[in-house]
Design an enzyme around this catalytic site. Structure first.
Site, PDB file in Angstrom:
ATOM      1  N   ARG A  23       0.816  -1.224   0.000  1.00 41.32           N
ATOM      2  CA  ARG A  23       0.000   0.000   0.000  1.00 41.32           C
ATOM      3  C   ARG A  23       0.842   1.263   0.000  1.00 41.32           C
ATOM      4  O   ARG A  23       0.388   2.334  -0.361  1.00 41.32           O
ATOM      5  CB  ARG A  23      -0.913   0.032   1.230  1.00 41.32           C
ATOM      6  CG  ARG A  23      -1.866  -1.139   1.322  1.00 41.32           C
ATOM      7  CD  ARG A  23      -2.498  -1.205   2.696  1.00 41.32           C
ATOM      8  NE  ARG A  23      -1.429  -1.443   3.686  1.00 41.32           N
ATOM      9  CZ  ARG A  23      -1.556  -1.219   4.981  1.00 41.32           C
ATOM     10  NH1 ARG A  23      -2.672  -0.740   5.470  1.00 41.32           N
ATOM     11  NH2 ARG A  23      -0.575  -1.469   5.806  1.00 41.32           N
ATOM     12  N   GLU A  28       7.775   6.411  11.324  1.00 40.66           N
ATOM     13  CA  GLU A  28       7.859   7.101  12.605  1.00 40.66           C
ATOM     14  C   GLU A  28       8.828   8.259  12.430  1.00 40.66           C
ATOM     15  O   GLU A  28       9.975   8.047  12.055  1.00 40.66           O
ATOM     16  CB  GLU A  28       8.376   6.154  13.688  1.00 40.66           C
ATOM     17  CG  GLU A  28       7.440   5.031  14.026  1.00 40.66           C
ATOM     18  CD  GLU A  28       8.008   4.095  15.090  1.00 40.66           C
ATOM     19  OE1 GLU A  28       9.198   4.214  15.450  1.00 40.66           O
ATOM     20  OE2 GLU A  28       7.248   3.239  15.555  1.00 40.66           O
ATOM     21  N   ARG A  53      17.372  28.585   2.135  1.00 42.25           N
ATOM     22  CA  ARG A  53      16.719  29.309   3.227  1.00 42.25           C
ATOM     23  C   ARG A  53      17.713  29.361   4.381  1.00 42.25           C
ATOM     24  O   ARG A  53      18.230  28.352   4.810  1.00 42.25           O
ATOM     25  CB  ARG A  53      15.438  28.598   3.659  1.00 42.25           C
ATOM     26  CG  ARG A  53      14.371  28.578   2.579  1.00 42.25           C
ATOM     27  CD  ARG A  53      13.095  27.925   3.106  1.00 42.25           C
ATOM     28  NE  ARG A  53      12.107  27.777   2.068  1.00 42.25           N
ATOM     29  CZ  ARG A  53      11.134  28.659   1.805  1.00 42.25           C
ATOM     30  NH1 ARG A  53      11.050  29.762   2.517  1.00 42.25           N
ATOM     31  NH2 ARG A  53      10.263  28.429   0.849  1.00 42.25           N
ATOM     32  N   HIS A  56      19.214  30.983   9.627  1.00 45.06           N
ATOM     33  CA  HIS A  56      18.336  31.712  10.546  1.00 45.06           C
ATOM     34  C   HIS A  56      18.570  31.308  11.994  1.00 45.06           C
ATOM     35  O   HIS A  56      18.853  30.162  12.298  1.00 45.06           O
ATOM     36  CB  HIS A  56      16.865  31.427  10.205  1.00 45.06           C
ATOM     37  CG  HIS A  56      16.505  31.785   8.806  1.00 45.06           C
ATOM     38  ND1 HIS A  56      15.634  31.043   8.048  1.00 45.06           N
ATOM     39  CD2 HIS A  56      16.900  32.808   8.006  1.00 45.06           C
ATOM     40  CE1 HIS A  56      15.494  31.589   6.852  1.00 45.06           C
ATOM     41  NE2 HIS A  56      16.258  32.661   6.795  1.00 45.06           N
ATOM     42  N   LYS A  65      15.104  22.742  16.970  1.00 47.30           N
ATOM     43  CA  LYS A  65      14.313  22.344  15.803  1.00 47.30           C
ATOM     44  C   LYS A  65      14.568  20.879  15.476  1.00 47.30           C
ATOM     45  O   LYS A  65      15.707  20.425  15.480  1.00 47.30           O
ATOM     46  CB  LYS A  65      14.687  23.180  14.573  1.00 47.30           C
ATOM     47  CG  LYS A  65      14.387  24.641  14.705  1.00 47.30           C
ATOM     48  CD  LYS A  65      14.852  25.393  13.467  1.00 47.30           C
ATOM     49  CE  LYS A  65      14.606  26.883  13.608  1.00 47.30           C
ATOM     50  NZ  LYS A  65      15.175  27.637  12.481  1.00 47.30           N
ATOM     51  N   HIS A 112      20.386  27.926  11.428  1.00 41.65           N
ATOM     52  CA  HIS A 112      19.969  26.814  10.585  1.00 41.65           C
ATOM     53  C   HIS A 112      19.604  27.293   9.191  1.00 41.65           C
ATOM     54  O   HIS A 112      19.022  28.363   9.024  1.00 41.65           O
ATOM     55  CB  HIS A 112      18.755  26.111  11.217  1.00 41.65           C
ATOM     56  CG  HIS A 112      18.171  25.065  10.333  1.00 41.65           C
ATOM     57  ND1 HIS A 112      16.950  25.227   9.707  1.00 41.65           N
ATOM     58  CD2 HIS A 112      18.646  23.859   9.951  1.00 41.65           C
ATOM     59  CE1 HIS A 112      16.705  24.147   8.981  1.00 41.65           C
ATOM     60  NE2 HIS A 112      17.713  23.309   9.110  1.00 41.65           N
ATOM     61  N   TYR A 125       9.238  21.308  10.384  1.00 40.96           N
ATOM     62  CA  TYR A 125      10.061  21.736  11.511  1.00 40.96           C
ATOM     63  C   TYR A 125       9.202  21.613  12.760  1.00 40.96           C
ATOM     64  O   TYR A 125       8.168  22.264  12.857  1.00 40.96           O
ATOM     65  CB  TYR A 125      10.429  23.212  11.436  1.00 40.96           C
ATOM     66  CG  TYR A 125      10.994  23.765  10.166  1.00 40.96           C
ATOM     67  CD1 TYR A 125      12.293  24.243  10.142  1.00 40.96           C
ATOM     68  CD2 TYR A 125      10.232  23.883   9.011  1.00 40.96           C
ATOM     69  CE1 TYR A 125      12.822  24.808   8.997  1.00 40.96           C
ATOM     70  CE2 TYR A 125      10.757  24.445   7.861  1.00 40.96           C
ATOM     71  CZ  TYR A 125      12.046  24.905   7.866  1.00 40.96           C
ATOM     72  OH  TYR A 125      12.571  25.465   6.735  1.00 40.96           O
ATOM     73  N   LYS A 160      14.748  38.857   2.119  1.00 41.28           N
ATOM     74  CA  LYS A 160      15.211  38.906   3.510  1.00 41.28           C
ATOM     75  C   LYS A 160      16.576  38.221   3.648  1.00 41.28           C
ATOM     76  O   LYS A 160      17.495  38.765   4.259  1.00 41.28           O
ATOM     77  CB  LYS A 160      14.168  38.229   4.413  1.00 41.28           C
ATOM     78  CG  LYS A 160      14.492  38.270   5.878  1.00 41.28           C
ATOM     79  CD  LYS A 160      13.368  37.636   6.674  1.00 41.28           C
ATOM     80  CE  LYS A 160      13.687  37.566   8.133  1.00 41.28           C
ATOM     81  NZ  LYS A 160      12.650  36.887   8.904  1.00 41.28           N
ATOM     82  N   ASP A 161      16.718  37.027   3.047  1.00 39.17           N
ATOM     83  CA  ASP A 161      17.986  36.310   3.158  1.00 39.17           C
ATOM     84  C   ASP A 161      19.103  36.966   2.364  1.00 39.17           C
ATOM     85  O   ASP A 161      20.276  36.802   2.685  1.00 39.17           O
ATOM     86  CB  ASP A 161      17.814  34.846   2.734  1.00 39.17           C
ATOM     87  CG  ASP A 161      17.124  34.020   3.808  1.00 39.17           C
ATOM     88  OD1 ASP A 161      17.016  34.484   4.959  1.00 39.17           O
ATOM     89  OD2 ASP A 161      16.698  32.885   3.500  1.00 39.17           O
TER      90      ASP A 161
END
Length: 173
Positions: A23, A28, A53, A56, A65, A112, A125, A160-161
């Protein structure tokens, strides 16, 4: 699930358990009791190929995180900015994908960022504290002192970055 320690205190790789059948699969992703951390805030991002990204961090109310890729793959980077750490100012990188079933726990005090490697990349996250917009700051992805070898020649960045600061300027604050 299997925990793999790194040379960075409290930064751990989690090899997730996956159960496959005709299927599909069941995976986990996170067991708080195994990591011994509480996550109160969860967000998801989608990034196209070659998007970077980060890097930060929240200067106040720093977040731990737990990073999981549910589709695609990313080159993930964490920079230790904990002043009393033996690995202060050092970087860690890892490939995280839906195929290798790895996740990464990044403790508070790390900057990160990541580079999206496929056409569609969905990242979850799980965070140990809420977003604190007033203390958000970013370090340039191509900072000359960090010398991160990003796997992309022409990255796509947010406005922004593009205005992130150097590591030297961050350390002065």
């Amino acid at each position: 699930m299997k925990i793999v320690k790194t040379k960075f205190k409290d930064l751990i790789i989690v090899q997730n358990k996956i159960f496959r059948d005709k299927r599909g699969y069941f995976k986990e992703c996170l067991k708080e009791k195994l990591i011994k951390k509480k996550f109160i805030f969860q967000v998801m991002s989608f990034s196209k190929k070659n998007v970077i990204r980060g890097l930060h961090i929240q200067k106040k109310k720093s977040q731990g995180k737990f990073i999981t890729v549910i589709k695609g793959s990313i080159f993930d980077v964490a920079v230790d900015l904990r002043k009393n750490s033996k690995t202060y100012g050092k970087k860690f990188n890892i490939l995280i994908s839906d195929k290798n079933n790895k996740s990464l726990y990044i403790p508070p005090g790390f900057a990160h960022g990541f580079c999206a490697l496929e056409n569609e990349n969905y990242i979850i996250y799980s965070c140990s504290s809420y977003r604190h917009k007033e203390s958000e700051i970013g370090i340039k992805f191509n900072d000359e002192d960090l010398k991160i070898k990003w796997p992309v020649k022409k990255p796509i960045l947010s406005k922004k970055d593009m205005n992130n600061i150097s590591l030297k300027d961050f350390l002065k604050k």
